[in-house]
Scaffold this active site. Structure first.
Site, mmCIF file in Angstrom:
data_model
loop_
_atom_site.group_PDB
_atom_site.id
_atom_site.type_symbol
_atom_site.label_atom_id
_atom_site.label_comp_id
_atom_site.label_asym_id
_atom_site.label_seq_id
_atom_site.Cartn_x
_atom_site.Cartn_y
_atom_site.Cartn_z
ATOM 1 N N LYS A 68 0.816 -0.951 -0.093
ATOM 2 C CA LYS A 68 0.078 0.015 0.080
ATOM 3 C C LYS A 68 0.720 1.261 -0.042
ATOM 4 O O LYS A 68 0.503 2.326 -0.614
ATOM 5 C CB LYS A 68 -1.031 0.115 1.237
ATOM 6 N N ASP A 113 -1.502 6.878 6.165
ATOM 7 C CA ASP A 113 -1.639 5.413 6.398
ATOM 8 C C ASP A 113 -2.465 5.320 7.674
ATOM 9 O O ASP A 113 -2.515 6.108 8.597
ATOM 10 C CB ASP A 113 -0.212 4.876 6.788
ATOM 11 N N ARG A 221 6.382 -8.243 1.863
ATOM 12 C CA ARG A 221 7.197 -7.768 3.015
ATOM 13 C C ARG A 221 7.872 -8.873 3.614
ATOM 14 O O ARG A 221 9.339 -8.700 4.076
ATOM 15 C CB ARG A 221 6.496 -6.794 4.073
#
Length: 339
Positions: A68, A113, A221
């Site tokens: 994102k 975020d 990730r």
């Protein structure tokens, strides 16, 4: 040894930091996976460029680690626009948001975020800012209070959330495009790892990449993090980054063949051994493993449910037959088990 020998940065450290930063894709063409979202974003950005306007506001929803933040950076990079980054927990008052919005330059991309964690007063201010590019500043209190309108420069808001259900409908509806990011399959993760290995100058074979891809929970990730741990293990032990080294490194860091870590295994083993496979309530389970209930519910359970080891029922959490098999145990009708 001279003092400047101690304080001078090591050029190799600078190079390593540069490699780490290079792992993040800079454009949609470099971004691996999320094919549908990439196509939708590309259309949105190209249409805005052809019309000479700022792109519509974008909401990126999905679990952590799927890209994102990277996509928000790409939105700014593709349009050659400046990027301002903030987070929901940092915006706890309407004044915090007003300070950020009033300082934006025309066309700037504002990334927030965990946008669902913004204060409610800030959310309400954001409604008008997103639609009309203005905010109302209240001056004074009580009967003498007045509202002063403040015009804003046109901007693009990119919001990221792991809990889209917590966003109020008025805010969600003001985004021109909502992207739902999905977990990666193993083939996509192998491509992510291959790119990262090339940038980090790691000589690793396909079998080793496939082994890492199968243990990283569908999340780029985690894939990049495990790759770095394999690199460290190979470097320290003077071994090639092959399949044997990958398995030894990941075993050292308690990552099993399904990608379960220490806490994941503790949760499943507690359900199996202490509660005979369940059902067991969330609060009881959290106390048994010595972890917060929120952590179990939001961090551990989603993955365990997704891989089919645990199911949620009105009576509590239950281990599936696959969980018994993965941990090498057999359940009996009397609730006992054989290891």
């Amino acid at each position: 040894m001279a003092d400047d020998d101690i304080t001078r940065p090591d050029p190799e450290d600078d190079a390593e930091l540069a490699f780490e930063g290079a792992l993040r894709p800079k454009s949609l063409t470099e971004f691996v996976g999320q094919t549908k979202v990439r196509g939708q974003l590309e259309l949105l950005l190209r249409a805005a460029a052809l019309q000479g306007r700022t792109p519509d506001h974008v909401l990126l929803a999905g679990p952590p680690g799927l890209g994102k933040t990277t996509l928000a950076m790409i939105v700014a990079h593709e349009g050659n626009r400046p990027l301002r980054m903030s987070s929901g927990p940092a915006i706890q008052h309407a004044g915090d948001l007003a300070a950020v919005l009033s300082s934006l330059v025309p066309g700037e991309v504002l990334f927030i975020d965990e946008i669902h964690r913004m204060a409610r007063s800030a959310e309400e201010m954001l409604y008008l800012a997103m639609e009309d590019f203005r905010i109302d500043i209240m001056v004074g209190k009580g009967a003498g209070a007045t509202s002063i309108p403040l015009e804003l420069a046109p901007f693009t808001l990119v919001g990221a959330t792991t809990r889209s259900g917590l966003l109020p409908n008025p805010l969600r509806d003001r985004f021109g495009f909502t992207a739902h990011l999905e977990f990666y399959d193993e083939q996509e993760l192998e491509e992510v790892l291959r790119r990262a290995a090339s940038l980090l100058d790691i000589d690793i074979d396909r079998e080793a990449l496939a082994e890492i891809a199968g243990r990283c929970r569908g999340t780029p990730r985690i894939a990049n993090r495990l790759l770095r741990r394999v690199r460290d293990y190979a470097l320290v032990h003077g071994k090639p980054a092959d399949l044997e080294t990958v398995r030894a490194a990941l075993d050292l860091y308690d990552v099993d063949s399904l990608g379960l870590d220490r806490l994941d295994r503790a949760v499943v083993e507690t359900i199996l051994k202490r509660f005979g496979g369940g059902p067991v309530g969330l609060s009881t389970l959290a106390v048994s493993v010595g972890e917060e209930a929120d952590t179990i519910e939001s961090v551990v359970e989603p993955f365990l449910v997704r891989v089919g080891l645990v199911t949620r029922t009105p009576r509590g959490r239950i281990a599936t037959p696959e969980a018994w098999q993965h941990f090498g145990m057999t359940r009996h009708t009397d609730g006992l088990f054989d290891a």
